[in-house]
Design a protein around this motif. Sequence first.
Motif, PDB file in Angstrom:
ATOM      1  N   TYR A  31      74.044  54.640  20.827  1.00 22.77           N
ATOM      2  CA  TYR A  31      72.662  54.305  20.074  1.00 22.77           C
ATOM      3  C   TYR A  31      71.709  55.288  20.552  1.00 22.77           C
ATOM      4  CZ  TYR A  31      74.717  49.514  20.433  1.00 22.77           C
ATOM      5  OH  TYR A  31      75.378  48.388  19.957  1.00 22.77           O
ATOM      6  N   SER A  55      81.554  42.720  31.953  1.00 22.27           N
ATOM      7  CA  SER A  55      80.517  42.135  32.384  1.00 22.27           C
ATOM      8  C   SER A  55      79.158  42.505  31.163  1.00 22.27           C
ATOM      9  CB  SER A  55      79.842  42.865  33.767  1.00 22.27           C
ATOM     10  OG  SER A  55      80.095  43.948  33.799  1.00 22.27           O
ATOM     11  N   ASN A  56      78.208  42.139  31.624  1.00 23.81           N
ATOM     12  CA  ASN A  56      76.839  42.285  30.528  1.00 23.81           C
ATOM     13  C   ASN A  56      76.732  43.829  30.454  1.00 23.81           C
ATOM     14  OD1 ASN A  56      75.614  39.776  32.027  1.00 23.81           O
ATOM     15  ND2 ASN A  56      75.965  39.553  29.735  1.00 23.81           N
ATOM     16  N   GLY A  57      76.522  44.375  29.206  1.00 22.21           N
ATOM     17  CA  GLY A  57      76.305  45.670  28.756  1.00 22.21           C
ATOM     18  C   GLY A  57      77.822  46.748  28.949  1.00 22.21           C
ATOM     19  N   ALA A  58      78.992  46.057  28.939  1.00 18.11           N
ATOM     20  CA  ALA A  58      79.953  46.775  29.053  1.00 18.11           C
ATOM     21  C   ALA A  58      80.441  47.335  27.709  1.00 18.11           C
ATOM     22  CB  ALA A  58      81.079  45.867  29.496  1.00 18.11           C
ATOM     23  N   GLY A  59      79.617  46.967  26.652  1.00 19.18           N
ATOM     24  CA  GLY A  59      80.243  47.695  25.388  1.00 19.18           C
ATOM     25  C   GLY A  59      81.052  46.677  24.575  1.00 19.18           C
ATOM     26  N   LYS A  60      81.117  45.402  24.668  1.00 21.29           N
ATOM     27  CA  LYS A  60      82.212  44.740  24.079  1.00 21.29           C
ATOM     28  C   LYS A  60      81.657  44.603  22.496  1.00 21.29           C
ATOM     29  CE  LYS A  60      81.501  41.194  26.875  1.00 21.29           C
ATOM     30  NZ  LYS A  60      80.490  41.736  27.928  1.00 21.29           N
ATOM     31  N   SER A  61      80.171  43.861  22.457  1.00 19.97           N
ATOM     32  CA  SER A  61      79.700  43.799  21.323  1.00 19.97           C
ATOM     33  C   SER A  61      79.735  45.030  20.555  1.00 19.97           C
ATOM     34  CB  SER A  61      78.274  43.133  21.380  1.00 19.97           C
ATOM     35  OG  SER A  61      78.383  41.969  21.942  1.00 19.97           O
ATOM     36  N   THR A  62      79.335  46.235  20.961  1.00 18.74           N
ATOM     37  CA  THR A  62      79.261  47.427  20.178  1.00 18.74           C
ATOM     38  C   THR A  62      80.795  47.696  19.723  1.00 18.74           C
ATOM     39  OG1 THR A  62      77.668  48.096  22.020  1.00 18.74           O
ATOM     40  CG2 THR A  62      78.858  49.746  20.431  1.00 18.74           C
ATOM     41  N   GLU A 180      81.607  36.183  21.902  1.00 19.87           N
ATOM     42  CA  GLU A 180      81.174  34.809  22.455  1.00 19.87           C
ATOM     43  C   GLU A 180      80.980  33.762  21.957  1.00 19.87           C
ATOM     44  OE1 GLU A 180      78.386  35.849  25.444  1.00 19.87           O
ATOM     45  OE2 GLU A 180      78.881  38.251  25.494  1.00 19.87           O
ATOM     46  N   GLN A 212      82.282  35.756  27.794  1.00 17.12           N
ATOM     47  CA  GLN A 212      81.706  35.859  29.106  1.00 17.12           C
ATOM     48  C   GLN A 212      82.845  35.192  30.169  1.00 17.12           C
ATOM     49  OE1 GLN A 212      79.537  37.603  30.655  1.00 17.12           O
ATOM     50  NE2 GLN A 212      78.833  38.894  28.914  1.00 17.12           N
TER      51      GLN A 212
HETATM   52  N1  LIG Z   1      70.404  48.353  19.567  1.00 20.21           N
HETATM   53  C1  LIG Z   1      70.900  49.098  20.810  1.00 20.21           C
HETATM   54  N2  LIG Z   1      69.944  50.232  21.103  1.00 20.21           N
HETATM   55  C2  LIG Z   1      70.052  50.748  22.137  1.00 20.21           C
HETATM   56  N3  LIG Z   1      70.928  50.385  23.273  1.00 20.21           N
HETATM   57  C3  LIG Z   1      71.694  49.377  22.837  1.00 20.21           C
HETATM   58  C4  LIG Z   1      71.629  48.491  21.807  1.00 20.21           C
HETATM   59  N4  LIG Z   1      72.504  47.522  21.694  1.00 20.21           N
HETATM   60  C5  LIG Z   1      73.260  47.869  22.887  1.00 20.21           C
HETATM   61  N5  LIG Z   1      72.888  48.835  23.599  1.00 20.21           N
HETATM   62  C6  LIG Z   1      73.231  49.112  24.845  1.00 20.21           C
HETATM   63  O1  LIG Z   1      74.629  49.334  24.767  1.00 20.21           O
HETATM   64  C7  LIG Z   1      75.229  48.858  26.031  1.00 20.21           C
HETATM   65  C8  LIG Z   1      76.436  48.139  25.414  1.00 20.21           C
HETATM   66  O2  LIG Z   1      75.736  47.025  24.773  1.00 20.21           O
HETATM   67  P1  LIG Z   1      76.952  45.719  24.299  1.00 20.21           P
HETATM   68  O3  LIG Z   1      75.819  44.897  23.353  1.00 20.21           O
HETATM   69  O4  LIG Z   1      78.007  46.371  23.520  1.00 20.21           O
HETATM   70  O5  LIG Z   1      77.262  44.832  25.456  1.00 20.21           O
HETATM   71  P2  LIG Z   1      78.197  43.723  25.820  1.00 20.21           P
HETATM   72  O6  LIG Z   1      79.361  44.156  26.430  1.00 20.21           O
HETATM   73  O7  LIG Z   1      78.315  43.017  24.514  1.00 20.21           O
HETATM   74  O8  LIG Z   1      77.167  42.983  26.685  1.00 20.21           O
HETATM   75  P3  LIG Z   1      76.960  41.247  26.627  1.00 20.21           P
HETATM   76  O9  LIG Z   1      78.128  40.657  27.394  1.00 20.21           O
HETATM   77  O10 LIG Z   1      75.634  41.171  27.684  1.00 20.21           O
HETATM   78  O11 LIG Z   1      76.774  40.863  25.406  1.00 20.21           O
HETATM   79  C9  LIG Z   1      74.405  48.209  26.727  1.00 20.21           C
HETATM   80  O12 LIG Z   1      73.869  49.117  27.768  1.00 20.21           O
HETATM   81  C10 LIG Z   1      73.130  48.061  25.942  1.00 20.21           C
HETATM   82  O13 LIG Z   1      71.858  48.127  26.739  1.00 20.21           O
END
Ligand SMILES: Nc1ncnc2c1ncn2[C@@H]1O[C@H](COP(=O)(O)OP(=O)(O)OP(=O)(O)O)[C@@H](O)[C@H]1O
Lengths: 254, 349
Positions: A31, A55-62, A180, A212
Amino acid sequence: MSTPTDAAPAQPGVRKAGEDLLTVTDLHVYYGNIAAVKGVSLSVKQGEIVTLIGSNGAGKSTTLRTISGLLRPRTGTVVFDGKSLVGIPGHKVVGHGICQSPEGRRIFPKMTVEENLELGAFLRNDKAGIAADKERVLDLFPRLKERIAQKAGTMSGGEQQMLAVGRALMGSPKLLLLDEPSMGLAPVLVDLIFDTIRTIRDQGTTVLVVEQNALAALRIGDYAYVLESGHLKQEGVARELLKDDSIVKAYLGG
Amino acid sequence: MTQTAIAASEVKPRRLPRETAVSALGLLLVAAVVVWVLYEAIKSPQEFASLIVAGAGNGALYALIALGYTMVYGIIELINFSHGDLFMLATVLSGIICVSLFNVDSFGFGAVGAVALALLISMAAAALVNVAAERVAYRRLRRAPKLAPLITAVGLSFMYQWFGQRQFMTGSAPKQWSTMFGDDGFNIGDVRVPYTTVTVIAITIPLLLLMVYIVQRTRAGKAMRAVAQDQDAARLMGIDVDRTITFVFALGGGLAGAAGLLYLQSVGTSNYNLGFRLGLIAFTAAVLGGIGNLQGAVLGGFLLGILSSLNDGMLLGQQWSMTVVFTVLILLMVFKPEGILGSPTTEKV
Ligand SMILES: Nc1ncnc2c1ncn2[C@@H]1O[C@H](COP(=O)(O)OP(=O)(O)OP(=O)(O)O)[C@@H](O)[C@H]1O
Ligand SMILES: [Mg+2]
């Protein structure tokens, strides 16, 4: 512990053999200048439920958003059904057979349940097939049938979650991505959603699910990946990970 | 947990009577206006009827322009400040086609053909310019803070006005063109109905219906509504978001093009800064009806057209026209901030 009936009697601890439906190799996603996914590789085989935890912010959704084409990876490849998906715009990925129920449901709040489901089939022309899939979705989630004419935004969180999953199914996907699906649901509904995911797989749709709720996700999963701050930390047969001490400590609250 | 519960129960009883009082006051105001209108209608019915006719003609034009504002706002939440100036360019283009090219100055077979052709060209040209503006200026700012595209729209507004000011357009002073009907018209009883008003309404109504049909019944319309609510979710459905937004700009531009020709045929003059006033009124109409709501924009347009016509002819006179328009707007914003047909924003996120 309830065991899903698997056709191939695999040895415990060994992944089912088979062709990869989806192969992600060395994915890096940013990002701006911030790296969110730093070299993730994973694969999903035909007919599997693959679980992605972390865990949160691990990058799963990304990771899921990149597979769906909403984000472009800086490097790395995504191969689906033998074709590379990198560089294909998001709205065309659906046509290849990947549908996603995104994090936070993202249903269309001002439209009715029915209109939401119809939008799930936006690219399809086969009227009979669409009708059959609608039937199937409403069988999976009878609650949606009761609410068919209600504005989606006025439904409860759990009902909206069912709609999000149902809407993704309306695209008749080969691969269903679920981000999720149990978020914010009451325990009874969590069980229902996970049972439904298994049913969906048994009906022939391959599933990649981000959760989660690691315990439930590992129980229904065939294979699992563990992500931590953008890196792949561990992978293995889902049931084996359930017994892994470090996993239990980190994600199962053991 | 308990704290929020207490706060909620504290706020509720205090707010309720106030809200009732405010809406009662609003109703009272509406009632007063209705009584006044009825009084005037009974006092001099002919004059009243002809003012309604003229107002409906203006209202139709406002509605056409207002739709362009409301549709673009509806899909990308941009107040397209240059929209009125696009309309102005269309008035001039239609004048050039009708008069300079085809010498339309009276009714006839050839004239009708020329005006119809000019209508199509104006619509197509305005649609094209609007699409180009989106492609070149707004698209790359879609993820930027809201202020960036807004300022860009203001900049485009100046550019269009600069272009309108060129000598081959209007120049710096208002420019006159001959029209097909001039002041001709016919009488219903004692009420004078200009042909131009009939033309305006006869062309506007089908266009308005077409828009509502497109948005509510077609596949493209479904895509538009989905994109308006959630772009990423729309993408996940397989909807081409860029193309959908382009389509909306084309529709809005086309309507401004039609309004341009119809305006010039009714009024006969245009000016490089015409778009400012008309755009402001049309934008007000869109807000009045509930921004983002198609039927609301149409309703707001006709309401403002008729109201300002009544004001000009019977109440305070033309010099107060804009004052009345904005008083209505301010009052409505106080009593019903979401607009007449707008829905209050209480969506779950
Ligand atoms: N639109 C964005 N702009 C900047 N950084 C982002 C954006 N979306 C996510 N991030 C960052 O990228 C990293 C991974 O985010 P992601 O949403 O993939 O996490 P996740 O594993 O799905 O977490 P969660 O379990 O909380 O949903 C995080 O550090 C988040 O802060
Ligand atoms: Mg996430």
